[in-house]
Design an enzyme around this catalytic site. Structure first.
Site, short mmCIF file in Angstrom:
data_model
loop_
_atom_site.label_atom_id
_atom_site.label_comp_id
_atom_site.label_asym_id
_atom_site.label_seq_id
_atom_site.Cartn_x
_atom_site.Cartn_y
_atom_site.Cartn_z
N HIS A 94 -28.48 -19.07 -25.20
CA HIS A 94 -28.29 -20.34 -24.29
C HIS A 94 -28.06 -21.60 -24.91
O HIS A 94 -28.28 -22.41 -24.15
CB HIS A 94 -29.41 -20.49 -23.44
CG HIS A 94 -29.84 -19.04 -22.46
ND1 HIS A 94 -30.67 -19.06 -21.59
CD2 HIS A 94 -29.43 -17.59 -22.81
CE1 HIS A 94 -30.65 -17.93 -21.05
NE2 HIS A 94 -30.16 -17.13 -21.75
N GLU A 141 -31.89 -6.74 -25.21
CA GLU A 141 -32.22 -8.33 -25.33
C GLU A 141 -32.38 -8.85 -26.69
O GLU A 141 -32.77 -7.95 -27.30
CB GLU A 141 -33.41 -8.82 -24.39
CG GLU A 141 -33.03 -8.78 -22.92
CD GLU A 141 -32.12 -9.81 -22.39
OE1 GLU A 141 -31.68 -10.72 -23.17
OE2 GLU A 141 -31.71 -9.56 -21.20
N ASP A 146 -23.58 -10.69 -17.80
CA ASP A 146 -23.40 -11.96 -17.49
C ASP A 146 -24.14 -12.99 -18.36
O ASP A 146 -24.88 -12.77 -19.21
CB ASP A 146 -23.99 -12.31 -16.22
CG ASP A 146 -25.49 -11.90 -16.06
OD1 ASP A 146 -26.01 -10.91 -16.90
OD2 ASP A 146 -26.20 -12.59 -15.44
N GLU A 193 -28.55 -10.88 -14.61
CA GLU A 193 -29.76 -10.90 -15.28
C GLU A 193 -30.31 -12.52 -15.42
O GLU A 193 -31.32 -12.86 -15.30
CB GLU A 193 -29.85 -10.58 -16.26
CG GLU A 193 -31.19 -9.97 -17.36
CD GLU A 193 -31.86 -11.19 -18.06
OE1 GLU A 193 -32.86 -11.08 -18.25
OE2 GLU A 193 -30.93 -12.24 -18.36
N GLU A 194 -29.21 -13.41 -15.67
CA GLU A 194 -29.40 -14.71 -15.79
C GLU A 194 -29.46 -15.58 -14.86
O GLU A 194 -29.72 -16.71 -14.68
CB GLU A 194 -28.19 -15.45 -16.96
CG GLU A 194 -27.90 -14.56 -18.27
CD GLU A 194 -29.04 -14.97 -19.18
OE1 GLU A 194 -30.24 -15.67 -18.72
OE2 GLU A 194 -28.80 -14.56 -20.36
N ASP A 234 -26.82 -13.21 -26.40
CA ASP A 234 -27.72 -12.79 -25.36
C ASP A 234 -26.60 -12.63 -24.34
O ASP A 234 -26.17 -13.41 -23.70
CB ASP A 234 -28.54 -13.96 -24.86
CG ASP A 234 -29.22 -13.57 -23.76
OD1 ASP A 234 -29.12 -12.39 -23.23
OD2 ASP A 234 -29.85 -14.52 -23.12
ZN LIG Z 1 -30.29 -11.67 -21.84
#
Ligand SMILES: [Zn+2]
Length: 390
Positions: free
Chosen positions: A359, A171, A76, A142-143, A107
């Site tokens: 992000h 990660e 995700d 996860e996010e 990520d």
């Molecule tokens: Zn991550």
């Protein structure tokens, strides 16, 4: 490396699956097909919880017995934000100037592509029969709130009898360049609210009231006055940070009846959660005098953990050093990750791509890093099964 295990091609395929949490977006289906094609037994598992979206997860294993190495990660991604602000569309996976652009490039679809490429290559090299087991533990949660992801997938796998010896979570760990940093632990996180009670009244008649602002300032001052500790062998000092202070007063002439201050503590391995709470409450009590106070602690599943340096960490750090020319720092910095759940099942370290753009608009990774990270994971696999670290 064979064409079928090209990490750039895999990363591009994964980025083109728009898997913004909690949407699967085709990403797990893609992994399922690739893993099944290489002889992995693949399970797709959906978890549910009241108040949270259903989330799909994937577990796959090839081989059997020990040692059992797990590659963990998430497919995700966070939302792209303003798509018009991207130089290349966030789900197009375009390559320009040696960089792969797209949401999840760093990520962490890029690292999953490297894990997959390395595993496919290694499994093919050993005729589909590694000297032990290789697993993929991949979540789509996860996010987001992370309640229907790794934590449940681990329990599901354990209930089926899976026993893991070591885990590599992909990660993005490198602050600047591939090879900078391996994470061998993470600090714990604890939220709380300090609440001071007063007696409301007219500001012109303070003797008839008790202003809680005075008390909360004294207690906040006391809690910020001294560090919680001086750090430990592998951790920075623990830190308490106030994040919001408020009395909710809409008037200018009323002394409020209550004051609240929210805070977060990032704590190291000098504390358990219980001991940390007790320490903070002792310090507040020592400064309180006649102030009427209490602390509401929020439940948390982010406990501190450390994977002790030793043969497994050495094996990973050695492969990183050989293929990047850098001696990776063994770090416990940064926020929490799914490693906080994995550590309850086996030793876990985190190593992935560089994290400067995660992000962000124009998230990207050098395509050369995908090749290098695949080579690192590939070497880890070879060494791990040649000479298991325990
Ligand atoms: Zn991550």
């Amino acid at each position: 490396m064979s064409k079928s295990a090209d990490p750039l091609a895999i990363a591009r395929d994964l980025i083109r699956c728009p898997s913004v949490t909690p949407t699967e977006g085709g990403a797990l289906g893609y992994l399922e097909a690739r893993l099944e094609g290489a002889g992995f037994a693949v399970h797709r598992v959906t978890f549910r919880a009241p108040g949270a979206a259903d989330v799909e997860n994937l577990f796959a294993r090839v081989g059997a017995g020990r040692p059992h190495l797990v590659f963990a990660g998430h497919t995700d991604v966070v939302p792209p934000g303003d798509e018009a602000a991207w130089t290349h569309p966030p789900f197009a996976a375009e390559v320009a100037d040696g960089m792969l652009f797209g949401r999840g490039a760093a990520d962490m679809k890029g690292a999953i592509a490297c894990q997959l490429a390395a595993a496919l290559d290694y499994v093919a090299a050993c005729g589909g029969k590694p000297n032990g087991a290789i697993s993929f533990l991949v979540t789509g949660d996860e996010e987001g709130v992370a309640v229907n992801g790794t934590i449940k997938l681990l329990a599901w796998a354990a209930a089926r009898g899976e026993k893991f010896d070591h885990c590599i979570l992909g990660e993005p760990t490198n602050p600047n360049a591939l090879g900078d940093m391996i994470k061998i632990g993470r600090r714990g996180s604890q939220n709380g609210t300090l609440i001071v009670a007063g007696t409301p009244g007219h500001v012109a008649y303070p003797a008839l009231a008790d202003n809680p602002v005075r008390g909360i300032i004294a207690l906040m001052g006391a809690l910020m006055a001294e560090p919680l500790d001086a750090g430990s062998a592998h951790f920075d000092p623990s830190n308490l940070e106030f994040t919001s202070v408020d009395v909710g007063n809409t008037t200018v002439n009323v002394i409020p009846g209550e004051a609240r201050a929210r805070f977060n503590i990032r704590y190291n391995d000098r504390h358990t959660r219980e001991a940390l709470r007790a320490l903070v409450e002792r310090r507040a009590a020592a400064a309180a005098g006649r102030v009427r106070w209490r602390i509401d602690w929020e439940p948390s599943n982010a406990d501190v953990f450390l994977t002790q340096p030793g043969r497994f960490v050495d094996l990973v750090a050695g492969a990183v050093a050989e293929l990047t020319g850098r001696k990776p720092e063994l770090s416990t910095t940064g926020g929490t990750s799914d490693a906080r759940f994995i550590k309850d099942y086996c030793p876990v370290i985190e190593f992935g791509l560089a994290n400067q753009t995660m992000h962000k608009i124009d998230e990207r990774v050098p395509t050369a890093d995908l090749v290098a990270l695949t080579a690192i994971y590939r070497r880890i696999l070879e060494r791990y099964f040649e000479n298991p670290p325990q």
